[in-house]
Design a protein around this motif. Structure first.
Motif, mmCIF file in Angstrom:
data_model
loop_
_atom_site.group_PDB
_atom_site.id
_atom_site.type_symbol
_atom_site.label_atom_id
_atom_site.label_comp_id
_atom_site.label_asym_id
_atom_site.label_seq_id
_atom_site.Cartn_x
_atom_site.Cartn_y
_atom_site.Cartn_z
ATOM 1 N N LEU A 83 2.229 48.969 11.873
ATOM 2 C CA LEU A 83 2.168 48.160 10.659
ATOM 3 C C LEU A 83 0.804 47.502 10.445
ATOM 4 N N TRP A 84 -0.025 47.474 11.467
ATOM 5 C CA TRP A 84 -1.321 46.803 11.401
ATOM 6 C C TRP A 84 -2.461 47.758 11.072
ATOM 7 N N CYS A 85 -2.347 49.012 11.515
ATOM 8 C CA CYS A 85 -3.473 49.935 11.406
ATOM 9 C C CYS A 85 -2.999 51.377 11.512
ATOM 10 N N ARG A 86 -3.697 52.292 10.826
ATOM 11 C CA ARG A 86 -3.517 53.723 11.001
ATOM 12 C C ARG A 86 -4.856 54.266 11.481
ATOM 13 N N GLU A 87 -4.866 54.910 12.672
ATOM 14 C CA GLU A 87 -6.124 55.381 13.235
ATOM 15 C C GLU A 87 -6.052 56.862 13.568
ATOM 16 N N PHE A 88 -7.238 57.524 13.558
ATOM 17 C CA PHE A 88 -7.309 58.963 13.714
ATOM 18 C C PHE A 88 -8.465 59.333 14.641
ATOM 19 N N GLU A 89 -8.282 60.450 15.377
ATOM 20 C CA GLU A 89 -9.313 60.944 16.280
ATOM 21 C C GLU A 89 -9.123 62.440 16.486
ATOM 22 N N SER A 90 -10.081 63.073 17.167
ATOM 23 C CA SER A 90 -10.040 64.492 17.540
ATOM 24 C C SER A 90 -10.179 65.399 16.323
ATOM 25 N N GLY A 91 -10.025 66.691 16.554
ATOM 26 C CA GLY A 91 -10.162 67.656 15.470
ATOM 27 C C GLY A 91 -11.521 67.577 14.809
ATOM 28 N N SER A 92 -11.543 67.433 13.500
ATOM 29 C CA SER A 92 -12.808 67.361 12.759
ATOM 30 C C SER A 92 -13.569 66.062 13.014
ATOM 31 N N LEU A 93 -12.966 65.143 13.784
ATOM 32 C CA LEU A 93 -13.618 63.869 14.115
ATOM 33 C C LEU A 93 -14.217 63.883 15.520
ATOM 34 N N ASP A 94 -14.163 65.019 16.204
ATOM 35 C CA ASP A 94 -14.607 65.078 17.598
ATOM 36 C C ASP A 94 -16.075 64.726 17.777
ATOM 37 N N ASN A 95 -16.939 65.245 16.911
ATOM 38 C CA ASN A 95 -18.377 65.104 17.090
ATOM 39 C C ASN A 95 -18.932 64.019 16.174
ATOM 40 N N PRO A 96 -19.354 62.885 16.731
ATOM 41 C CA PRO A 96 -19.888 61.796 15.888
ATOM 42 C C PRO A 96 -21.142 62.188 15.107
ATOM 43 N N GLU A 97 -21.845 63.220 15.565
ATOM 44 C CA GLU A 97 -23.075 63.624 14.891
ATOM 45 C C GLU A 97 -22.809 64.454 13.636
ATOM 46 N N SER A 98 -21.603 64.977 13.529
ATOM 47 C CA SER A 98 -21.261 65.777 12.366
ATOM 48 C C SER A 98 -19.747 65.851 12.249
ATOM 49 N N PHE A 99 -19.177 65.012 11.396
ATOM 50 C CA PHE A 99 -17.722 64.999 11.253
ATOM 51 C C PHE A 99 -17.348 64.825 9.789
ATOM 52 N N TRP A 100 -16.136 65.223 9.469
ATOM 53 C CA TRP A 100 -15.625 65.015 8.121
ATOM 54 C C TRP A 100 -14.205 64.500 8.210
ATOM 55 N N VAL A 101 -13.858 63.643 7.257
ATOM 56 C CA VAL A 101 -12.558 62.975 7.255
ATOM 57 C C VAL A 101 -11.769 63.462 6.039
ATOM 58 N N PRO A 102 -10.717 64.238 6.244
ATOM 59 C CA PRO A 102 -9.908 64.674 5.097
ATOM 60 C C PRO A 102 -9.296 63.482 4.370
ATOM 61 N N GLU A 103 -9.411 63.466 3.071
ATOM 62 C CA GLU A 103 -8.856 62.369 2.283
ATOM 63 C C GLU A 103 -7.352 62.264 2.468
ATOM 64 N N SER A 104 -6.723 63.384 2.809
ATOM 65 C CA SER A 104 -5.271 63.397 2.974
ATOM 66 C C SER A 104 -4.791 62.551 4.146
ATOM 67 N N LEU A 105 -5.716 62.171 5.045
ATOM 68 C CA LEU A 105 -5.330 61.324 6.185
ATOM 69 C C LEU A 105 -4.882 59.942 5.727
ATOM 70 N N PHE A 106 -5.477 59.468 4.657
ATOM 71 C CA PHE A 106 -5.278 58.079 4.275
ATOM 72 C C PHE A 106 -4.001 57.903 3.461
ATOM 73 N N ASP A 107 -3.370 56.798 3.680
ATOM 74 C CA ASP A 107 -2.133 56.464 2.987
ATOM 75 C C ASP A 107 -2.312 55.175 2.197
ATOM 76 N N TRP A 108 -2.506 54.063 2.897
ATOM 77 C CA TRP A 108 -2.647 52.771 2.230
ATOM 78 C C TRP A 108 -3.845 52.744 1.293
#
Length: 431
Positions: free
Chosen positions: A213-238
């Motif tokens: 209820l406090w936070c939604r967090e994501f890791e791994s997959g396309s977020l593995d490499n901090p030097e080059s990552f992309w965040v699918p908009e579909s991850l977000f809800d709130w």
């Protein structure tokens, strides 16, 4: 069979601060898991319905012991039907506990008061949820007479030390741990094993998520490499874009004694208040975060999260306490906040040091009462009023300047008569 339980367990119920359990009680590999399962009458396993927890459930059931799968709902919106389908497939009992109130009261509220942000960047989340989950697990294991508690964290997840640490600090005397600490099994191998067991719906690796209820967090997959990552908009809800986009609006948050109690004048229970703010503030695209977090040996992993309610509640609390607390007290509290956060993220929640830090912070909350007003607009929450019940701030500088000048100038600069004569005599003698 599925059992729903709504429990609120005070920390005093458990043996908090008990000596740490010996490492020989730790489950660290699949071989450890099978050995413990073969010699235990009843095992409790934490169960999310994901690939890792389902594979561990299969291993336990294959070993022939009685298994209870425990799911603690912290507000992430679990699908009980899916969980029941999986556990029934293996002949295990599913136990679902509503832990939202306990999480809000015992973890989120102290975190608001401690302004709990990791390195000052983003609100901490799993550091708060894991101790609450562990507490429910230990209490349930004691009640059911379970000989072991199993979870499924791996070495690239800080959940590993947070769950292990909390279970040990709570004084649990049985076996506990994860089979994935020393055993690395590929996702494909787990998927194939479960497909062979009659569960074909698990997919190849993607982005991992954790929600409460406090936070939604994501890791791994396309977020593995901090030097080059992309965040699918579909991850977000709130914070997902809504159509039509909301127009700017006013928001007020009321605190009493360091506790958020009302939104726009409407008094709400804490769980409902947080949920309301996640929807209301998140609709403006407010509350997205990105940052690196360290693992136990110092390696860093990237995490992306959304936490709209946390964003405004932490900021509003800081504004109010700045309005009512002495500057020196605030400076010391900043040190205590980072100590509080450090103990939480390192898996030392149920320790005397965190408890002592919490007591220091608790001493300050009695003064934190008032209201903070925001103007919400696309991507931002602008503070437009801070109204403390017992403020130290000025509301009219010009009047204050005149009043304070009058008070401080109403004195006479003179020396006592004897002092003046003595000074005159001294000057005469010198001449």
């Amino acid at each position: 069979m599925i059992v729903f339980i709504d429990l609120f367990i005070p920390s005093s119920f458990l043996n908090v601060g008990a000596p740490m359990i010996q490492p020989l009680k730790r489950i660290r590999s699949i071989d450890d898991l099978k050995l413990v399962a073969a010699h235990c009458e009843h095992v409790l396993t934490l169960f999310s319905g994901g690939l890792d927890s389902t594979y561990a459930l299969k291993c336990l059931v294959d070993s022939g012991c009685r298994v209870t799968a425990l799911t603690v709902d912290l507000g992430e919106g679990i699908n009980a039907a899916d969980l029941q389908q999986i556990t029934a497939h293996f002949g295990a009992e599913l136990l679902v506990i509503d832990g939202q109130q306990a999480f809000a009261e015992d973890a989120v509220l102290p975190a608001i008061r401690a302004n709990a942000r990791y390195m000052g960047i983003y609100p901490i989340s799993s550091s708060l949820s894991r101790p609450i989950i562990a507490r429910f697990a230990v209490e349930t294991a004691l009640r059911l007479g379970c000989n072991a508690i199993v979870h499924t964290a791996n070495q690239s997840q800080n959940t590993l030390r947070r769950l292990n640490g909390a279970i040990a600090q709570l004084g649990y005397a049985g076996y506990y741990g994860t089979p994935y600490e020393y055993t690395a099994i590929s996702r494909e191998e787990k998927i194939e094993a479960l497909r062979a067991a009659g569960l074909p719906h698990f997919q190849a690796r993607g982005i991992s998520g954790d929600a409460n209820l406090w936070c939604r967090e994501f890791e791994s997959g396309s977020l593995d490499n901090p030097e080059s990552f992309w965040v699918p908009e579909s991850l977000f809800d709130w914070t997902a874009a809504v159509d039509p986009a909301p127009v700017s609006s006013e928001l007020s948050i009321r605190f009493d004694g360091g506790r958020p109690v009302a939104i726009d004048g409407e008094v709400l229970p804490l769980v409902e208040l947080i949920a309301h703010l996640n929807r209301r503030v998140g609709a403006f695209g407010i509350g997205r975060y990105c940052g690196l977090e360290h693992l136990e040996q110092g390696e860093k992993v990237l995490e992306v999260r959304e936490a709209p309610a946390a964003m405004v509640l932490l900021e509003a609390y800081r504004h109010l306490e700045t309005a009512v607390l002495d500057a020196e007290l605030l400076r010391e509290k900043l040190h205590m906040e980072q100590l509080w956060v450090r103990e939480a993220i390192e898996g030392r929640w149920f320790t005397p040091l965190r408890a002592a830090t919490d007591r220091f912070i608790q001493e300050t909350v009695q003064y934190v009462s008032g209201t903070v007003n925001y103007r919400l607009r696309a991507g931002a929450a602008d503070v437009c009023a801070i109204r403390a019940d017992a403020p130290l701030y000025l509301t009219d500088r010009d009047s204050w300047e005149k009043d304070i000048a009058a008070q401080r100038s109403s004195r006479q600069l003179s020396l006592p008569t004897n002092s003046v004569l003595d000074a005159s005599k001294l000057l005469a003698e010198e001449n």
